[in-house]
Write a protein that holds these residues in place. Structure first.
Motif, PDB file in Angstrom:
ATOM      1  N   HIS A   1     -60.768  55.280  19.439  1.00  0.00           N
ATOM      2  CA  HIS A   1     -60.356  56.597  19.926  1.00  0.00           C
ATOM      3  C   HIS A   1     -58.854  56.647  20.254  1.00  0.00           C
ATOM      4  O   HIS A   1     -58.451  56.797  21.409  1.00  0.00           O
ATOM      5  N   CYS A   2     -58.067  56.475  19.180  1.00  0.00           N
ATOM      6  CA  CYS A   2     -56.604  56.431  19.280  1.00  0.00           C
ATOM      7  C   CYS A   2     -56.041  57.695  19.942  1.00  0.00           C
ATOM      8  O   CYS A   2     -56.607  58.778  19.820  1.00  0.00           O
ATOM      9  N   ASN A   3     -54.907  57.523  20.620  1.00  0.00           N
ATOM     10  CA  ASN A   3     -54.198  58.679  21.175  1.00  0.00           C
ATOM     11  C   ASN A   3     -53.752  59.613  20.060  1.00  0.00           C
ATOM     12  O   ASN A   3     -53.835  60.826  20.177  1.00  0.00           O
ATOM     13  N   GLU A   4     -53.234  59.013  18.995  1.00  0.00           N
ATOM     14  CA  GLU A   4     -52.807  59.813  17.845  1.00  0.00           C
ATOM     15  C   GLU A   4     -53.480  59.243  16.598  1.00  0.00           C
ATOM     16  O   GLU A   4     -52.924  58.388  15.915  1.00  0.00           O
ATOM     17  N   PRO A   5     -54.696  59.700  16.325  1.00  0.00           N
ATOM     18  CA  PRO A   5     -55.537  59.034  15.324  1.00  0.00           C
ATOM     19  C   PRO A   5     -55.036  59.222  13.891  1.00  0.00           C
ATOM     20  O   PRO A   5     -54.686  60.337  13.487  1.00  0.00           O
TER      21      PRO A   5
ATOM     22  N   GLY B   1     -51.159  53.591  21.043  1.00  0.00           N
ATOM     23  CA  GLY B   1     -52.101  53.548  22.167  1.00  0.00           C
ATOM     24  C   GLY B   1     -53.492  53.990  21.756  1.00  0.00           C
ATOM     25  O   GLY B   1     -53.644  54.951  21.004  1.00  0.00           O
ATOM     26  N   THR B   2     -54.505  53.267  22.238  1.00  0.00           N
ATOM     27  CA  THR B   2     -55.885  53.612  21.911  1.00  0.00           C
ATOM     28  C   THR B   2     -56.659  53.881  23.202  1.00  0.00           C
ATOM     29  O   THR B   2     -56.315  53.363  24.257  1.00  0.00           O
ATOM     30  N   GLY B   3     -57.691  54.706  23.098  1.00  0.00           N
ATOM     31  CA  GLY B   3     -58.508  55.046  24.259  1.00  0.00           C
ATOM     32  C   GLY B   3     -59.324  53.866  24.750  1.00  0.00           C
ATOM     33  O   GLY B   3     -59.590  53.722  25.927  1.00  0.00           O
ATOM     34  N   TRP B   4     -59.764  53.028  23.818  1.00  0.00           N
ATOM     35  CA  TRP B   4     -60.458  51.783  24.156  1.00  0.00           C
ATOM     36  C   TRP B   4     -59.460  50.655  23.989  1.00  0.00           C
ATOM     37  O   TRP B   4     -58.804  50.552  22.949  1.00  0.00           O
TER      38      TRP B   4
END
Lengths: 175, 313
Positions: free
Chosen positions: B119-123, B239-242
């Motif tokens: 769940h990337c910040n900017e996927p 940056g990633t959410g996980w």
């Protein structure tokens, strides 16, 4: 009169001390066995042999941190918790919440503690403590070594009578 | 046309062109600094806690109503599976999360790692999708709309973690399938995803991404001998959410440690920003140049056909 009652109290106190000491080397009461059942769902409750673990461990603090009044073993906790007295709360679930990330808890967090802010939930508190130690001392580490799977558990894991049928055919071919 | 002098035309077109060129470039830089939604949720994954029980896989299967697995979730022979291309297991259209076992160089104990969408910040999947099927929600999930998915599989190529899977077995309507952070059933209501809740070891801690990042660094600081001093996913691909902390070097646990710190889209953002300019301004500009350059030129030279066409207009 005053002297007599004082003597009586002292005598009773000594008697009590002896009776407690005869139960264990620790100067407190503890249950011989604990049934850990508050989270039982996929697995049966754990019948925890508390007496055996009291004998097997160095001190209460190995599991109970600083809540039993015995010397704190963890150097990090000992920075604050030295010479603590026995607390009213000694059970894991008294401090470790079963659901610390419920929407209510997340939106109303406790005021900013610098410590105790990374507390595992109750299920993790049990498993991290038990498994962590068992792995070090070569104790049992399989899931069903401590608690048997329930029918709901078998269904959840697709195991036992709920095992995939294709797999059964596979197994039969191999045998 | 005849009232506009050559000088005026050139001056105006140069000024206009510059103005248009400047505007989208500024916009592109602004978009590049996006660092996720401030209150987006995330998950801190502590690899030192995972014992490979596969409960998270079972929980995901149940929550997402996925088909029956090939093997029971308490069958640990799956850790020995080696698939096409000498690979360990990967996420599939029937399993949005899987746990793999990695043997370490300096330890007898293996390391287990759960794999799912980060769940990337900017996927990259989102930016690669030309039908706009993907959405990054303010809660932090990267979700997608299967109804508009045309099955082009661009996102499968774009994803730096090789997460989106494809329903190859579907003949009529093959679509992408992947972890959605249990958005529909849980995250939307503020509840943690099923895998996180099911984990007996709390390998995964759910909370606001920014709060968890503090906890991740605190754990490393308190146990410097236990952890590698790196939070994988703090900076990787923007940056990633996980994100992950580990006792072993991340490359030994199968992580790609050569990913850029910037979002994948940054590789092409500058280029993409000038495409609309080129497509809109250049034709007008160069047609103008051409018309001016050929204005008043005598007949009978150059390409006769083009000359005739021009006359026709």
């Amino acid at each position: 009169m005053v002297n007599a009652s004082k003597q009586l109290i002292t005598g009773l106190g000594v008697l009590l001390l002896f009776s407690v000491l005869s139960v264990s080397c620790y100067a407190m009461d503890y249950p011989e066995e604990v049934e850990i059942d508050s989270l039982a769902n996929l697995y049966e409750p754990v019948i925890f042999d508390h007496a055996m673990h009291v004998d097997a461990t160095e001190g209460c603090a190995e599991c109970h941190h600083h809540t039993t009044g015995t010397p704190v073993l963890n150097a990090y906790c000992a920075k604050c918790h030295t010479g603590d007295v026995e607390m009213d709360v000694v059970a894991c679930q008294d401090c470790h919440s079963a659901d610390p990330v419920s929407p209510e808890n997340l939106h109303n967090p406790k005021p900013g503690y610098s410590y105790h802010n990374d507390q595992p939930n109750l299920k993790a508190a049990y498993h991290l403590k038990c498994l962590g130690c068992h792995r070090e001392v070569d104790g049992p580490t399989g899931c069903e070594d401590c608690h048997a799977k329930t029918e709901a558990g078998d269904k959840f894991y697709h195991s036992g009578e709920f095992a995939p049928k294709e797999d059964a055919q596979h197994g039969a071919e191999h045998e | 046309m005849s009232k506009i002098t050559r000088r005026k035309f050139l001056a105006a077109s140069a000024a206009g062109g510059t103005a248009i060129m400047m505007a989208p470039t500024k916009k592109a830089f602004a978009a590049g600094s996006f660092e996720g939604f401030p209150d987006g949720m995330g998950v801190l994954v502590d690899l030192t806690r995972c014992v490979g029980c596969r409960t998270c896989e079972a929980a995901c299967n149940k929550e997402q109503k996925l088909p029956e697995p090939a093997l029971p979730f308490d069958d640990y022979s799956v850790f020995d599976e080696i698939h096409h291309g000498n690979q360990k297991r990967r996420t599939t259209d029937k399993a949005y999360t899987i746990v793999n076992r990695y043997d370490l160089k300096d330890s007898d104990e293996p390391l287990y790692r759960k794999i799912q969408c980060n769940h990337c910040n900017e996927p990259a999947c989102l930016t690669s999708c030309f039908v706009n099927a993907y959405t990054k929600t303010p809660e932090g999930a990267v979700i997608y709309n299967s109804h508009v998915c045309v099955g082009c599989r661009n996102c499968m190529i774009a994803c730096p973690f090789h997460i989106p899977a494809y329903t190859y077995h579907s003949v009529l309507n093959p679509v992408i399938k992947k972890c959605i952070f249990c958005y529909d059933t849980r995250l939307k209501e503020g509840r943690p995803p099923a895998c996180v809740e099911s984990c007996p070891q709390q390998v995964m801690t759910f909370g606001k991404r920014k709060d968890l990042m503090v906890i991740a660094h605190e754990r490393i600081k308190k146990n410097p001998d236990k952890y590698i001093d790196h939070v994988y996913g703090e900076k990787e691909v923007g940056g990633t959410g996980w994100f992950y902390i580990s006792s072993a070097p991340f490359e030994e646990a199968g992580f790609d440690v050569h990913l850029p710190k910037k979002p994948i889209i940054d590789n092409v953002k500058d280029f993409l920003a000038i495409v609309p300019v080129v497509l809109t301004v250049w034709p007008a500009l160069f047609t103008g140049f051409h018309l001016l350059a050929t204005k008043g030129k005598s007949h009978g030279h150059g390409d006769d056909h083009s000359h005739d066409e021009q006359e026709g207009h």
